[in-house]
Design a protein around this motif. Sequence first.
Motif, PDB file in Angstrom:
ATOM      1  N   SER A   9       0.819  -1.215   0.000  1.00  0.00           N
ATOM      2  CA  SER A   9       0.000   0.000   0.000  1.00  0.00           C
ATOM      3  C   SER A   9       0.855   1.269   0.000  1.00  0.00           C
ATOM      4  CB  SER A   9      -0.963   0.004   1.172  1.00  0.00           C
ATOM      5  OG  SER A   9      -0.263  -0.071   2.387  1.00  0.00           O
ATOM      6  N   ASN A  10       1.998   1.258   0.701  1.00  0.00           N
ATOM      7  CA  ASN A  10       2.832   2.461   0.712  1.00  0.00           C
ATOM      8  C   ASN A  10       3.492   2.712  -0.649  1.00  0.00           C
ATOM      9  OD1 ASN A  10       4.506   0.222   1.152  1.00  0.00           O
ATOM     10  ND2 ASN A  10       5.981   1.384   2.358  1.00  0.00           N
ATOM     11  N   ILE A  11       3.862   1.650  -1.355  1.00  0.00           N
ATOM     12  CA  ILE A  11       4.430   1.806  -2.702  1.00  0.00           C
ATOM     13  C   ILE A  11       3.363   2.315  -3.659  1.00  0.00           C
ATOM     14  CG2 ILE A  11       5.424   0.569  -4.688  1.00  0.00           C
ATOM     15  CD1 ILE A  11       7.428   0.963  -2.464  1.00  0.00           C
ATOM     16  N   LEU A  12       2.176   1.756  -3.587  1.00  0.00           N
ATOM     17  CA  LEU A  12       1.081   2.183  -4.455  1.00  0.00           C
ATOM     18  C   LEU A  12       0.749   3.652  -4.228  1.00  0.00           C
ATOM     19  CD1 LEU A  12      -1.082   1.613  -6.541  1.00  0.00           C
ATOM     20  CD2 LEU A  12      -2.553   0.772  -4.696  1.00  0.00           C
ATOM     21  N   GLU A  13       0.647   4.073  -2.986  1.00  0.00           N
ATOM     22  CA  GLU A  13       0.333   5.479  -2.699  1.00  0.00           C
ATOM     23  C   GLU A  13       1.443   6.405  -3.197  1.00  0.00           C
ATOM     24  OE1 GLU A  13      -2.586   6.775  -1.806  1.00  0.00           O
ATOM     25  OE2 GLU A  13      -3.235   4.693  -1.953  1.00  0.00           O
ATOM     26  N   ALA A  14       2.695   6.010  -2.992  1.00  0.00           N
ATOM     27  CA  ALA A  14       3.818   6.824  -3.474  1.00  0.00           C
ATOM     28  C   ALA A  14       3.799   6.907  -4.998  1.00  0.00           C
ATOM     29  CB  ALA A  14       5.142   6.238  -2.986  1.00  0.00           C
ATOM     30  N   ALA A  15       3.479   5.810  -5.670  1.00  0.00           N
ATOM     31  CA  ALA A  15       3.406   5.803  -7.134  1.00  0.00           C
ATOM     32  C   ALA A  15       2.272   6.698  -7.622  1.00  0.00           C
ATOM     33  CB  ALA A  15       3.234   4.381  -7.651  1.00  0.00           C
ATOM     34  N   LYS A  16       1.148   6.670  -6.937  1.00  0.00           N
ATOM     35  CA  LYS A  16       0.019   7.531  -7.319  1.00  0.00           C
ATOM     36  C   LYS A  16       0.393   9.010  -7.203  1.00  0.00           C
ATOM     37  CE  LYS A  16      -3.834   4.451  -6.154  1.00  0.00           C
ATOM     38  NZ  LYS A  16      -4.974   4.239  -5.244  1.00  0.00           N
ATOM     39  N   VAL A  17       1.058   9.367  -6.100  1.00  0.00           N
ATOM     40  CA  VAL A  17       1.477  10.751  -5.902  1.00  0.00           C
ATOM     41  C   VAL A  17       2.488  11.166  -6.969  1.00  0.00           C
ATOM     42  CG1 VAL A  17       2.739  12.299  -4.334  1.00  0.00           C
ATOM     43  CG2 VAL A  17       0.981  10.760  -3.434  1.00  0.00           C
ATOM     44  N   ALA A  18       3.466  10.309  -7.224  1.00  0.00           N
ATOM     45  CA  ALA A  18       4.488  10.613  -8.234  1.00  0.00           C
ATOM     46  C   ALA A  18       3.876  10.717  -9.625  1.00  0.00           C
ATOM     47  CB  ALA A  18       5.582   9.552  -8.207  1.00  0.00           C
ATOM     48  N   LEU A  26      -1.457   6.444 -13.576  1.00  0.00           N
ATOM     49  CA  LEU A  26      -0.724   5.458 -12.785  1.00  0.00           C
ATOM     50  C   LEU A  26      -0.153   4.381 -13.695  1.00  0.00           C
ATOM     51  CD1 LEU A  26       0.211   4.372 -10.052  1.00  0.00           C
ATOM     52  CD2 LEU A  26      -2.005   3.216  -9.852  1.00  0.00           C
ATOM     53  N   ASP A  27      -0.942   3.921 -14.662  1.00  0.00           N
ATOM     54  CA  ASP A  27      -0.458   2.906 -15.617  1.00  0.00           C
ATOM     55  C   ASP A  27       0.797   3.381 -16.341  1.00  0.00           C
ATOM     56  OD1 ASP A  27      -2.595   1.308 -14.949  1.00  0.00           O
ATOM     57  OD2 ASP A  27      -3.678   1.600 -16.827  1.00  0.00           O
ATOM     58  N   ALA A  28       0.764   4.620 -16.859  1.00  0.00           N
ATOM     59  CA  ALA A  28       1.906   5.146 -17.605  1.00  0.00           C
ATOM     60  C   ALA A  28       3.124   5.311 -16.702  1.00  0.00           C
ATOM     61  CB  ALA A  28       1.551   6.481 -18.254  1.00  0.00           C
ATOM     62  N   TYR A  29       2.890   5.750 -15.468  1.00  0.00           N
ATOM     63  CA  TYR A  29       3.995   5.934 -14.535  1.00  0.00           C
ATOM     64  C   TYR A  29       4.658   4.610 -14.192  1.00  0.00           C
ATOM     65  CZ  TYR A  29       6.738   7.324 -10.538  1.00  0.00           C
ATOM     66  OH  TYR A  29       7.790   7.539  -9.681  1.00  0.00           O
ATOM     67  N   VAL A  30       3.852   3.594 -13.898  1.00  0.00           N
ATOM     68  CA  VAL A  30       4.396   2.279 -13.553  1.00  0.00           C
ATOM     69  C   VAL A  30       5.130   1.687 -14.750  1.00  0.00           C
ATOM     70  CG1 VAL A  30       3.810  -0.093 -12.907  1.00  0.00           C
ATOM     71  CG2 VAL A  30       2.756   1.822 -11.711  1.00  0.00           C
ATOM     72  N   GLU A  31       4.568   1.833 -15.950  1.00  0.00           N
ATOM     73  CA  GLU A  31       5.249   1.315 -17.147  1.00  0.00           C
ATOM     74  C   GLU A  31       6.590   2.010 -17.339  1.00  0.00           C
ATOM     75  OE1 GLU A  31       4.694   0.870 -21.973  1.00  0.00           O
ATOM     76  OE2 GLU A  31       2.909   1.106 -20.730  1.00  0.00           O
ATOM     77  N   GLN A  32       6.618   3.325 -17.149  1.00  0.00           N
ATOM     78  CA  GLN A  32       7.865   4.083 -17.279  1.00  0.00           C
ATOM     79  C   GLN A  32       8.889   3.621 -16.242  1.00  0.00           C
ATOM     80  OE1 GLN A  32       7.938   8.309 -16.008  1.00  0.00           O
ATOM     81  NE2 GLN A  32       8.380   8.705 -18.177  1.00  0.00           N
ATOM     82  N   ALA A  41      14.686   2.710 -20.775  1.00  0.00           N
ATOM     83  CA  ALA A  41      13.950   3.943 -20.519  1.00  0.00           C
ATOM     84  C   ALA A  41      13.618   4.703 -21.797  1.00  0.00           C
ATOM     85  CB  ALA A  41      14.741   4.840 -19.573  1.00  0.00           C
ATOM     86  N   GLY A  42      14.433   4.564 -22.840  1.00  0.00           N
ATOM     87  CA  GLY A  42      14.192   5.294 -24.078  1.00  0.00           C
ATOM     88  C   GLY A  42      13.057   4.755 -24.911  1.00  0.00           C
ATOM     89  N   GLU A  43      12.643   3.527 -24.665  1.00  0.00           N
ATOM     90  CA  GLU A  43      11.561   2.944 -25.446  1.00  0.00           C
ATOM     91  C   GLU A  43      10.236   3.479 -24.951  1.00  0.00           C
ATOM     92  OE1 GLU A  43      11.665  -1.296 -25.577  1.00  0.00           O
ATOM     93  OE2 GLU A  43      13.826  -1.330 -25.806  1.00  0.00           O
ATOM     94  N   SER A  44       9.321   3.687 -25.857  1.00  0.00           N
ATOM     95  CA  SER A  44       8.012   4.179 -25.457  1.00  0.00           C
ATOM     96  C   SER A  44       6.997   3.811 -26.511  1.00  0.00           C
ATOM     97  CB  SER A  44       8.053   5.697 -25.296  1.00  0.00           C
ATOM     98  OG  SER A  44       6.773   6.193 -25.009  1.00  0.00           O
ATOM     99  N   THR A  45       5.774   3.646 -26.071  1.00  0.00           N
ATOM    100  CA  THR A  45       4.699   3.388 -27.016  1.00  0.00           C
ATOM    101  C   THR A  45       4.072   4.699 -27.454  1.00  0.00           C
ATOM    102  OG1 THR A  45       3.158   3.104 -25.172  1.00  0.00           O
ATOM    103  CG2 THR A  45       4.181   1.112 -26.072  1.00  0.00           C
TER     104      THR A  45
END
Length: 74
Positions: A9-18, A26-32, A41-45
Amino acid sequence: MSTSINLSSNILEAAKVAAEKSDLTLDAYVEQAVRHALGRAGESTQASAPVELPAFDCGGAPLIDLDDQETSID
């Protein structure tokens, strides 16, 4: 493709804030983050904006021909 992962839960909340601070979903952040961790890191859809590199005036002409990619500094 869709999949489920379990995060503490603490990782999820930190990821949401970031993600919100980065103006990403959140999906794009986690994928990045996973791409970065995998060293891809240079690859992207999605298309990304071009990176603008700084330029410096060193007070003289370049010592090599910048238009010749075969030039080496020996």
